[in-house]
Design an enzyme around this catalytic site. Structure first.
Site, PDB file in Angstrom:
ATOM      1  N   THR A   6     -35.819   9.448  29.395  1.00 17.45           N
ATOM      2  CA  THR A   6     -36.057  10.169  28.071  1.00 17.45           C
ATOM      3  C   THR A   6     -35.208  11.402  28.120  1.00 17.45           C
ATOM      4  O   THR A   6     -35.105  12.158  28.987  1.00 17.45           O
ATOM      5  CB  THR A   6     -37.410  10.768  27.978  1.00 17.45           C
ATOM      6  OG1 THR A   6     -38.423   9.499  28.044  1.00 17.45           O
ATOM      7  CG2 THR A   6     -37.690  11.432  26.714  1.00 17.45           C
ATOM      8  N   CYS A   7     -34.309  11.623  27.030  1.00 15.53           N
ATOM      9  CA  CYS A   7     -33.516  12.690  26.576  1.00 15.53           C
ATOM     10  C   CYS A   7     -34.042  13.645  25.743  1.00 15.53           C
ATOM     11  O   CYS A   7     -34.534  13.161  24.501  1.00 15.53           O
ATOM     12  CB  CYS A   7     -32.138  12.141  26.276  1.00 15.53           C
ATOM     13  SG  CYS A   7     -30.739  13.380  25.844  1.00 15.53           S
ATOM     14  N   VAL A   8     -34.272  14.884  26.022  1.00 19.35           N
ATOM     15  CA  VAL A   8     -34.770  15.970  25.160  1.00 19.35           C
ATOM     16  C   VAL A   8     -33.556  17.182  24.971  1.00 19.35           C
ATOM     17  O   VAL A   8     -33.284  17.657  25.729  1.00 19.35           O
ATOM     18  CB  VAL A   8     -36.096  16.669  25.815  1.00 19.35           C
ATOM     19  CG1 VAL A   8     -36.647  17.251  24.999  1.00 19.35           C
ATOM     20  CG2 VAL A   8     -36.779  15.599  26.272  1.00 19.35           C
ATOM     21  N   CYS A  14     -35.700  11.989  22.495  1.00 16.38           N
ATOM     22  CA  CYS A  14     -35.121  10.508  22.634  1.00 16.38           C
ATOM     23  C   CYS A  14     -35.528   9.838  23.390  1.00 16.38           C
ATOM     24  O   CYS A  14     -35.518  10.293  24.744  1.00 16.38           O
ATOM     25  CB  CYS A  14     -33.713  10.600  22.385  1.00 16.38           C
ATOM     26  SG  CYS A  14     -32.798  11.453  20.874  1.00 16.38           S
TER      27      CYS A  14
END
Length: 221
Positions: A6-8, A14
């Site tokens: 997960t990209c934050v 995202c």
């Protein structure tokens, strides 16, 4: 690469589409654990700084009504906005038009990490970014490919409290940094001074140069 990654960024998350639904449910549980079923009654939950900012945030919520997966209740008299999770958000959604600075979290999905980072790179450079994955290759790819001020791997925000890490932006998110010795460098002007004696004349740097050019270049280095 690990599909659980997960990209934050501070204003959105995202998540790989394979774990999106599970993540949203976990976030709902976390909100209730932190602030109870009604965050308005929690002594630990803050309020929006002023009415102008409150109205700006509620306008975003109103425009994203069909995408609310959790929250959305407000009280203008208290400048209260319940934590909001927005699902099925796209890059051109109203919630993605500007920095949010409020308790509204748009959730976007992706399938391929390189494509995702390429998309994020087209946006203004973020002040911070966070990446969740147990795959070291994916972690390093994130760090190498995405420019941002600072961040964490498998955590959020805590880098700001570490006095040994410089905190600051890059590009449109800011210039320079502070914390610890970095603060000293950021807020201190280095006065550059060079001294030479007048007791001996030094004409090496003045014309005519002739064959002195090579020597002058050596001296200037």
């Amino acid at each position: 690469m690990n599909t659980g990654q997960t990209c934050v960024a501070p204003d959105y998350v995202c998540v790989h589409e394979s774990v999106k639904d599970e993540l949203i449910e976990k976030m709902k549980d976390a909100i209730k654990t932190f602030y109870g079923k009604n965050a308005i009654d929690s002594p630990d939950y803050g309020r929006i700084v002023n009415v102008l900012h409150f109205d700006r945030l509620t306008d975003i919520i109103d425009r994203e009504t069909n995408h609310i997966a959790y929250g959305g209740r407000t009280d203008r008299s208290q400048r209260y906005i319940e934590p909001v999770i927005l699902n099925n958000i796209s890059w051109d959604s109203p919630a993605m038009e500007d920095e949010i600075f409020g308790p509204i979290l748009p959730v976007l999905t992706y399938q391929d990490l390189p494509t995702l980072l390429s998309k994020i790179r087209k946006l203004p450079k973020p002040l911070a970014a966070y990446f969740f994955s147990e795959t070291e290759r994916a972690q390093q790819f994130f760090l190498d490919q995405l420019p941002f001020g600072g961040g964490c791997i498998n955590d959020t925000v805590s880098h700001v409290g570490n006095v040994h890490l410089p905190f600051g932006g890059v590009g449109s998110s800011g210039l320079s940094a502070y914390h610890g010795y970095t603060s000293f460098e950021a807020f201190t002007h280095t006065k550059s001074i060079m001294k030479k004696s007048t007791k001996l004349p030094v004409n090496l740097l003045f014309p005519p140069y002739g064959k002195k050019v090579k020597l002058v270049r050596t001296v200037l280095r």
